[in-house]
Every structure is written in C-alpha cells, then in structure tokens.
Design an enzyme around this catalytic site. Structure first.
Site, PDB file in Angstrom:
ATOM      1  N   HIS A  69      38.647  18.672  45.548  1.00  0.00           N
ATOM      2  CA  HIS A  69      39.444  17.982  44.520  1.00  0.00           C
ATOM      3  C   HIS A  69      39.700  16.542  44.948  1.00  0.00           C
ATOM      4  CE1 HIS A  69      41.326  22.156  43.610  1.00  0.00           C
ATOM      5  NE2 HIS A  69      40.562  21.859  42.573  1.00  0.00           N
ATOM      6  N   LYS A  98      48.552  33.155  34.337  1.00  0.00           N
ATOM      7  CA  LYS A  98      47.698  33.314  35.513  1.00  0.00           C
ATOM      8  C   LYS A  98      48.558  33.337  36.776  1.00  0.00           C
ATOM      9  CE  LYS A  98      43.577  31.169  37.429  1.00  0.00           C
ATOM     10  NZ  LYS A  98      42.752  29.976  37.415  1.00  0.00           N
ATOM     11  N   ARG A 152      30.166  21.052  40.485  1.00  0.00           N
ATOM     12  CA  ARG A 152      29.728  21.549  41.794  1.00  0.00           C
ATOM     13  C   ARG A 152      28.311  22.069  41.771  1.00  0.00           C
ATOM     14  NH1 ARG A 152      35.322  24.720  42.373  1.00  0.00           N
ATOM     15  NH2 ARG A 152      35.000  24.611  40.141  1.00  0.00           N
ATOM     16  N   SER A 167      39.436  26.520  45.152  1.00  0.00           N
ATOM     17  CA  SER A 167      40.756  26.969  45.626  1.00  0.00           C
ATOM     18  C   SER A 167      40.764  28.476  45.834  1.00  0.00           C
ATOM     19  CB  SER A 167      41.840  26.603  44.611  1.00  0.00           C
ATOM     20  OG  SER A 167      41.925  25.226  44.464  1.00  0.00           O
TER      21      SER A 167
HETATM   22  P1  ADP Z   1      39.095  25.608  41.364  1.00  0.00           P
HETATM   23  O1  ADP Z   1      39.884  26.851  41.590  1.00  0.00           O
HETATM   24  O2  ADP Z   1      37.706  25.905  40.886  1.00  0.00           O
HETATM   25  O3  ADP Z   1      39.143  24.653  42.487  1.00  0.00           O
HETATM   26  P2  ADP Z   1      40.671  23.884  39.594  1.00  0.00           P
HETATM   27  O4  ADP Z   1      41.065  24.218  38.194  1.00  0.00           O
HETATM   28  O5  ADP Z   1      41.790  23.614  40.515  1.00  0.00           O
HETATM   29  O6  ADP Z   1      39.736  25.019  40.062  1.00  0.00           O
HETATM   30  O7  ADP Z   1      39.687  22.624  39.592  1.00  0.00           O
HETATM   31  C1  ADP Z   1      39.880  21.568  38.743  1.00  0.00           C
HETATM   32  C2  ADP Z   1      38.631  20.767  38.642  1.00  0.00           C
HETATM   33  O8  ADP Z   1      38.374  20.150  39.893  1.00  0.00           O
HETATM   34  C3  ADP Z   1      37.380  21.578  38.355  1.00  0.00           C
HETATM   35  O9  ADP Z   1      37.175  21.726  36.996  1.00  0.00           O
HETATM   36  C4  ADP Z   1      36.309  20.727  38.942  1.00  0.00           C
HETATM   37  O10 ADP Z   1      36.000  19.721  38.005  1.00  0.00           O
HETATM   38  C5  ADP Z   1      36.985  20.050  40.093  1.00  0.00           C
HETATM   39  N1  ADP Z   1      36.658  20.641  41.388  1.00  0.00           N
HETATM   40  C6  ADP Z   1      37.191  21.729  41.967  1.00  0.00           C
HETATM   41  N2  ADP Z   1      36.661  21.946  43.182  1.00  0.00           N
HETATM   42  C7  ADP Z   1      35.748  20.967  43.378  1.00  0.00           C
HETATM   43  C8  ADP Z   1      34.847  20.630  44.441  1.00  0.00           C
HETATM   44  N3  ADP Z   1      34.768  21.379  45.550  1.00  0.00           N
HETATM   45  N4  ADP Z   1      34.061  19.553  44.288  1.00  0.00           N
HETATM   46  C9  ADP Z   1      34.132  18.829  43.165  1.00  0.00           C
HETATM   47  N5  ADP Z   1      34.947  19.077  42.130  1.00  0.00           N
HETATM   48  C10 ADP Z   1      35.751  20.123  42.224  1.00  0.00           C
END
Ligand code: ADP
Length: 178
Positions: free
Chosen positions: A36, A60, A109, A146
């Site tokens: 993130h 959730k 990703r 996450s």
């Molecule tokens: P996650 O549980 O998949 O991390 P989130 O809803 O917190 O989900 O993620 C928000 C957004 O952050 C995702 O839609 C994606 O665009 C981006 N994101 C999450 N993890 C990554 C990563 N490892 N690399 C790049 N972008 C990411």
C-alpha cells in the site's frame, strides 16, 4: 491546459473541473502494508493532493478498528505534506464528489486483480465520471496483501519487511490477544 489543446475536445462536465489534481487511494488497510505504502508514496509524487480513504465496512470482520487503521496510516505517512487520511462508507464516487476528487488511484498486483478493478473503474466512470488510474505494483510487493500478512503472522511467520515496523508491533500485540 496546453495552448494547442482545444477546450472543445473536453466533455461538458470536464470543463468545470478544478485543476488541482486531488486523488484518492481507497482500501481497507487492515493493516497498511508496504505494498500500500509504495502506491501511496508514488501517487503523492505524481498528484497535487492524495487522500488515503479507509473503507468503513460494518459487515466485514476486521482485525483493527477503523480508528486504529487511520492512526497507523497517519503514523507511517507523516513525511508526505500533500497526503491526508480520511474514512468513508457507502459509494466511493459519493466520497469523491464530496471532496473534490477527480480520480481513484489503484495498485494492480497481478492479472487476477484486473477483472474486478476494471469492472469497478468502469462503473465509477459511468456513475460519476470518476476516473481510475492504475499503477503497477512494485514487484517486491506484488504478492502482498493485508489478508496474507495477517494469516502468516497469526501462525507465527515473520512478516517484517512486509509491513512498517509500527504495524509489526501492533500486529503482534493484537494477535497475542486472540
Ligand atoms: P488488500 O487486503 O488486498 O491489501 P485493500 O483493500 O487494503 O486490500 O487494498 C486497497 C488497494 O491497495 C487495492 O485495491 C490495491 O489497489 C492496492 N494494493 C494492496 N496491496 C497492494 C500491493 N501489495 N501492491 C500494490 N497495490 C496494492
């Protein structure tokens, strides 16, 4: 606007747009990972203002409360002057309209992210002409989510280097309470 760009090519609704490029990075951030942070930092380098918006999703089950997630994000993004942390529930396009935001920035990703993200992007554009800008994930973090971090940490695996140190401490504490 460049001198050679004819304003006539802009759609009617685009003409009144504010020229400050304020974008949103939405997500659950339960908790924020280095993946993130990579996207957030790169967005802050490209756009005038970045709002990181934590989704309030009451249905959730999350490991951290929205307040805790906002707090962790604030702690690890303090160095970016053009970045702020907020929260939203309901439709992202409504949050965008209320905050003068013209585009969403998402990280991609893998191909598996693409189908869902494309659907969301097309729907958000259709509903409110909100654009979506995709940034390809840093290959160092393209496997990272996450949920995977939580699962590994829950079974005693080492997630250092995948989340900021502050988050690492919070994760250990929270999982020890379970
Ligand atoms: P996650 O549980 O998949 O991390 P989130 O809803 O917190 O989900 O993620 C928000 C957004 O952050 C995702 O839609 C994606 O665009 C981006 N994101 C999450 N993890 C990554 C990563 N490892 N690399 C790049 N972008 C990411």
């Amino acid at each position: 606007m460049p001198a050679d760009l004819d304003p006539g090519v802009l759609a009617e609704e685009q003409k009144g747009w504010e020229r400050v490029q304020r974008v949103v990075c939405p997500g659950s951030f339960d908790p924020v990972t280095n993946g993130h942070l990579d996207i957030i930092a790169r967005a802050a380098g490209v756009y005038d203002e970045v709002v990181v918006a934590v989704l309030i999703n009451v249905t959730k089950k999350s490991l951290f409360t929205v307040d805790e997630r906002v707090d962790m994000l604030q702690q690890v993004t303090g160095q970016y002057a053009n970045l702020s942390i907020d929260r939203f529930h309901g439709l992202l396009v409504d949050f965008c309209a209320a905050n003068g935001i013209s585009a969403v920035v998402k990280g991609l990703r893998a191909v598996s992210d693409f189908e869902y993200e494309m659907q969301m992007a097309q729907m958000n554009y259709r509903m409110a002409k909100v654009e979506t800008m995709f940034m390809v994930a840093n290959p160092d973090y393209s496997f990272l989510s996450s949920s995977l971090v939580k699962e590994i940490a829950r079974y005693g695996g080492d997630v250092s280097g995948l989340v900021p140190d502050r988050v690492l401490g919070a994760l250990r504490e929270r999982l020890a309470e379970e």
